[in-house]
Design an enzyme around this catalytic site. Structure first.
Site, short mmCIF file in Angstrom:
data_model
loop_
_atom_site.label_atom_id
_atom_site.label_comp_id
_atom_site.label_asym_id
_atom_site.label_seq_id
_atom_site.Cartn_x
_atom_site.Cartn_y
_atom_site.Cartn_z
N ASP A 182 52.99 159.03 51.41
CA ASP A 182 52.97 158.73 49.97
C ASP A 182 53.29 157.25 49.74
O ASP A 182 54.42 156.81 49.95
CB ASP A 182 54.02 159.58 49.26
N HIS A 190 50.84 156.52 38.11
CA HIS A 190 52.24 156.39 38.53
C HIS A 190 53.23 156.67 37.40
O HIS A 190 54.33 157.17 37.62
CB HIS A 190 52.47 154.97 39.07
N LYS A 208 48.85 155.21 44.22
CA LYS A 208 49.07 155.37 42.76
C LYS A 208 48.58 154.18 41.96
O LYS A 208 48.62 153.03 42.44
CB LYS A 208 50.57 155.59 42.50
N TYR A 267 54.47 149.63 45.81
CA TYR A 267 55.35 149.52 46.99
C TYR A 267 54.94 148.36 47.91
O TYR A 267 55.63 148.04 48.85
CB TYR A 267 55.33 150.81 47.83
N1 LIG Z 1 56.35 158.43 41.62
C1 LIG Z 1 57.49 157.81 41.49
O1 LIG Z 1 57.79 157.22 40.44
C2 LIG Z 1 58.45 157.79 42.65
C3 LIG Z 1 59.77 157.36 42.45
C4 LIG Z 1 60.63 157.37 43.54
C5 LIG Z 1 60.18 157.79 44.77
N2 LIG Z 1 58.88 158.19 44.94
C6 LIG Z 1 58.36 158.63 46.26
O2 LIG Z 1 59.26 159.56 46.85
C7 LIG Z 1 59.72 159.06 48.10
C8 LIG Z 1 61.13 159.53 48.37
O3 LIG Z 1 62.02 159.14 47.33
P1 LIG Z 1 63.11 157.97 47.48
O4 LIG Z 1 62.66 157.01 48.49
O5 LIG Z 1 63.38 157.49 46.10
O6 LIG Z 1 64.44 158.71 47.93
P2 LIG Z 1 64.92 159.84 48.99
O7 LIG Z 1 63.82 160.27 49.86
O8 LIG Z 1 65.65 160.85 48.20
O9 LIG Z 1 66.01 159.05 49.83
C9 LIG Z 1 65.69 157.93 50.62
C10 LIG Z 1 67.01 157.27 51.06
O10 LIG Z 1 67.77 158.17 51.87
C11 LIG Z 1 67.99 157.58 53.17
N3 LIG Z 1 67.77 158.67 54.14
C12 LIG Z 1 66.60 159.27 54.45
N4 LIG Z 1 66.79 160.24 55.35
C13 LIG Z 1 68.10 160.26 55.63
C14 LIG Z 1 68.90 161.06 56.50
N5 LIG Z 1 68.37 162.03 57.22
N6 LIG Z 1 70.24 160.79 56.55
C15 LIG Z 1 70.79 159.80 55.80
N7 LIG Z 1 70.08 159.03 54.95
C16 LIG Z 1 68.75 159.26 54.87
C17 LIG Z 1 66.96 156.47 53.29
O11 LIG Z 1 67.46 155.38 54.05
P3 LIG Z 1 66.70 154.83 55.39
O12 LIG Z 1 65.30 154.50 55.01
O13 LIG Z 1 67.53 153.65 55.76
O14 LIG Z 1 66.81 155.95 56.38
C18 LIG Z 1 66.79 156.01 51.84
O15 LIG Z 1 67.80 155.11 51.49
C19 LIG Z 1 59.56 157.55 47.94
O16 LIG Z 1 59.61 156.88 49.19
C20 LIG Z 1 58.23 157.48 47.26
O17 LIG Z 1 57.18 157.69 48.17
C21 LIG Z 1 58.01 158.20 43.90
#
Ligand SMILES: NC(=O)c1ccc[n+]([C@@H]2O[C@H](COP(=O)([O-])OP(=O)(O)OC[C@H]3O[C@@H](n4cnc5c(N)ncnc54)[C@H](OP(=O)(O)O)[C@@H]3O)[C@@H](O)[C@H]2O)c1
Length: 275
Positions: A49, A112, A79, A54
């Site tokens: 994704d 998005h 997106k 990004y």
């Molecule tokens: N459409 C939208 O508006 C929108 C908004 C937000 C996100 N998204 C999508 O959703 C994806 C995921 O959401 P997100 O990136 O906001 O947050 P998330 O997946 O809830 O959390 C990511 C964070 O958690 C850490 N992490 C990941 N796995 C871990 C583990 N096993 N143990 C400890 N820490 C861990 C990562 O750090 P490290 O990388 O250092 O491991 C990062 O800081 C995004 O990457 C994006 O593709 C979309």
């Protein structure tokens, strides 16, 4: 289909979408993103994704090519950025994303954010892109119940997906039920709460009982609610950890404990006030 890393959901247009994907928001453009995507594909993920926002679409495309996997075996989402709304601009933006990805099509193209006044026009552009075959499926992101209802009034195509923040701490039951009724697949972003609730006692208790990590419990919870889920990590070990969720399951008691944690937590942004 039994839950496994290969498990897919059938979208409303018949396309199969893998239940687990790698999110790459805040994976730095360049090697960091490229390595993360390669590690994920090696670990068995078949879904990435990304977004224009990004700034790492090119690295995602490159990693998929370098993996040697056939293009059609990896599900790629990107997106439409907020600056690119409007009919012509949205069409152009999609083609620019494809150029950066070096791909002929994306599996899923999402609006998005529900940008005021222009989102209707943009949706018409996405419908035309789907007709052209350059987007296998089209959908939305950050659409609330109100935005979905508005879209339903003028759309020819029902969005295949609504990608929204979703976790036990933002348990959007009403939106999930409405999406199900409309045939829209809900996709959970920030499913790990960006790590902010890893220490919550209820999450810890479930994790300890299963000998798993809080991250694994949160991914598994989303899967058991029939969501598509896209945890992000740039670290190889965590990318693997977040995918080791297919050899245990949460029982009814675990699910009930997690289901009760809603506190309206938003770790990204809040579209409820988007006009
Ligand atoms: N459409 C939208 O508006 C929108 C908004 C937000 C996100 N998204 C999508 O959703 C994806 C995921 O959401 P997100 O990136 O906001 O947050 P998330 O997946 O809830 O959390 C990511 C964070 O958690 C850490 N992490 C990941 N796995 C871990 C583990 N096993 N143990 C400890 N820490 C861990 C990562 O750090 P490290 O990388 O250092 O491991 C990062 O800081 C995004 O990457 C994006 O593709 C979309």
């Amino acid at each position: 289909m039994e839950l496994s890393i290969e498990a897919t959901v059938r979208l409303n247009n018949g396309l199969a979408m893998p239940r687990l994907g790698l999110g790459v928001y805040r994976a730095a453009p360049g090697d960091e993103t490229r390595r993360a995507v390669l590690a994920a594909l090696e670990a068995g993920y078949r879904h990435v994704d990304t977004a224009k926002y990004y700034r790492n679409e090119a690295d995602v495309g490159r990693a998929i090519r370098e993996s040697g996997l056939p293009r059609e075996s990896v599900f790629v989402t990107t997106k439409l950025a907020n600056m690119d709304h409007g009919y012509d601009r949205a069409r152009r933006a999609c083609h620019e994303s494809l150029d950066r990805l070096k791909m002929d099509y994306v599996d899923l193209y999402l609006v998005h954010w529900p940008v005021e006044t222009l989102r209707g026009e943009s949706w018409a552009a996405l419908e035309s892109l789907a007709e052209d075959g350059v987007c296998r499926a089209i959908g939305v992101s950050n659409y609330t119940l109100r935005h979905l209802a508005e879209l339903a009034d003028h759309a020819n195509v029902v969005p295949a997906v609504d990608q929204v923040e979703f976790s036990p701490f933002l348990h959007q039951r009403e939106l999930l039920a409405r999406c199900r009724a409309m045939g829209v697949q809900l996709e959970a972003y920030s499913p790990l709460t960006k790590g902010r609730r890893f220490d919550h006692p209820a999450v810890r208790a479930v994790a300890d009982r299963h000998g798993r990590t809080p991250a694994q419990v949160l991914v598994r919870w989303a899967l058991q609610h029939d969501l598509v889920v896209i945890p992000k990590s740039s670290r190889v070990e965590r990318i693997r950890e977040n995918a080791r969720v297919f050899d245990f399951s949460l029982d009814a008691g675990d699910m009930a404990a997690l289901d009760g944690l809603d506190e309206g937590l938003r770790t990204s942004w809040d579209p409820t006030d988007a006009p």
